[in-house]
Design an enzyme around this catalytic site. Sequence first.
Site, PDB file in Angstrom:
ATOM      1  N   ASP A   1      -3.318   3.259  13.938  1.00 11.38           N
ATOM      2  CA  ASP A   1      -2.732   3.828  13.296  1.00 11.38           C
ATOM      3  C   ASP A   1      -3.066   5.104  12.709  1.00 11.38           C
ATOM      4  O   ASP A   1      -3.761   5.761  13.474  1.00 11.38           O
ATOM      5  CB  ASP A   1      -2.537   2.925  11.927  1.00 11.38           C
ATOM      6  CG  ASP A   1      -4.104   2.724  11.377  1.00 11.38           C
ATOM      7  OD1 ASP A   1      -4.895   3.537  11.623  1.00 11.38           O
ATOM      8  OD2 ASP A   1      -4.091   1.715  10.429  1.00 11.38           O
TER       9      ASP A   1
ATOM     10  N   ARG B   1       1.062  -1.171  -0.095  1.00 10.19           N
ATOM     11  CA  ARG B   1       0.061  -0.079   0.268  1.00 10.19           C
ATOM     12  C   ARG B   1       0.936   1.156   0.001  1.00 10.19           C
ATOM     13  O   ARG B   1       1.470   1.599   0.998  1.00 10.19           O
ATOM     14  CB  ARG B   1      -0.827  -0.038   1.269  1.00 10.19           C
ATOM     15  CG  ARG B   1      -1.844   1.246   1.176  1.00 10.19           C
ATOM     16  CD  ARG B   1      -3.078   1.137   2.062  1.00 10.19           C
ATOM     17  NE  ARG B   1      -2.719   1.085   3.588  1.00 10.19           N
ATOM     18  CZ  ARG B   1      -3.585   1.528   4.519  1.00 10.19           C
ATOM     19  NH1 ARG B   1      -4.823   1.579   3.969  1.00 10.19           N
ATOM     20  NH2 ARG B   1      -3.510   1.290   5.915  1.00 10.19           N
TER      21      ARG B   1
END
Length: 535
Positions: free
Chosen positions: A447, A167
């Site tokens: 996150d 990603r």
Amino acid sequence: MNVQAATCSARYHVDVRGAHGPRYDEIVTPEALDFLRDLHRAFIDRRNFVLDQRFRRDVAGDGLRFRPETQAIRDDPSWRVAPVAPGLLDRRVEITGPVDAKMAINALNSGADVWMADFEDATSPAWANVIEGQLNLRDAIAGTLRHTGPQGKEYALGNDLATIVVRPRGWHLLERHIVVDGNPVPGSLVDFGLFFFHNARALIEQGAGPYFYLPKLESHLEARLWNDVFVFAQDRLGIPQGTIRATVLIETITAAFEMEEILYELRAHAAGLNAGRWDYIFSIIKNFGKDAAYVLPDRAEVTMTVPFMRAYTELLVRTCHKRGAYAIGGMAAVIPSRDAAEAALAKVRADKDREAAAGYDGSWVAHPGLVETCRTAFDAVLGDRSNQLDRLREDVRSSAADLLSVASTPGSVTAAGVRTNVSVLVRYLDAWLDGHGAVALDGLMEDAATAEISRCQLWQWIQHSTKLDDGTPVSLPLVAQCLDFELAALVKARPGFPGERIDALRDLVRFGVLRETLPPFITEYAYRRYLVRNS
């Protein structure tokens, strides 16, 4: 560190402004910089255009609807995405995480089918993390990745490894340590370009390919841009067209209205869609936060089963399977512990049971200890099959009103919810500034996405003086009091805690929470203000 581009015809050399480290010259090569230069020059104007379109769009004022100008794409029953690529046939368990060596080895060895190597939400984009992450991926693909922990524990790759899917950072982020023609290169092109340049051929030789997760897309035009990047990159390196595969995270409310169009634009390279939770909620607040009808309760209460989330997640399955694409479910962020293992695993199992029953082909976990729980849930539905593409979910009829039915979300705003959001935001940002993008806090893997939802909820509640369940309105003084408490707790827990870090955390919270207008991303400001000058 200043590396001259290899091609003499370059009008200007590529300026690499990051510090040099061990083995960095294996990644930051003249040839790789030529490739990044060519990507940048080919696509920087279009990248700037789609971002300008994003910022000019007034979703709250103009409203959201399925685009009438793309109705023909949605109505055409004939098109499908590309066939399933090698290594992506069975995706029932995917593990996500940062690209540091220890986490990479643990993820690859976890028993999951796919590892999403995350340069975005789970990586603090310090220069060392970006380049060393690329080194770790290259070593993993070569089978040579090793790590020795501080206590001397050795970590090495096993024999049955997960498929790597990278990603890259979103279109909105720049990599300010690599400059072409005087301008920073988009972080998305750096992460994609370095991985593709160094690893595409090796992956193909191993029977897999260069695979990606695409974050933060807000329209099919952004998907079209990625598709053109893929075509350009494959042509530039002589890789057969269609070798790349990409799964798109549908984590913005605007993208939810263009899922079919996004798959259509990427159809030669598309592998599926993923239902992201936190960034999706974050996007709702960014677009509609000034409207009191869109005030959300404590983040823990905004589950995938509330009406507006269920409408979007079920529409995603129907959209994917209609076009032959995989539907991948959301994150299980629980960190199993001895104290709460049974209850935590039961909660994860119920969530994965729900996704499997809804027709998803796989799902995400954040910790190796959850892999077996997720696999058991999907095994019960899939059996020996690799997917549920035959479940077309034609019973799903999610309308624009369903996707926007935020006001029907049950739950309340509590003092504990305010404190939790402040605590998560402060502690996460403190770790992020130290170079850690995925942080274990209170039994959950947090996150950048969870930090964003935390600060956006605080901003929204302040804007509307939202009443707590005891009648107290959320206010600037209340949030400031919580902030003082959390900063004091950090100082108490870590003697010698530097005053400049306290100042930085106050600055970041003020920027992200206390302004009248909600900034789109806190990490972009934090990167520009604090990380670039220190790496």
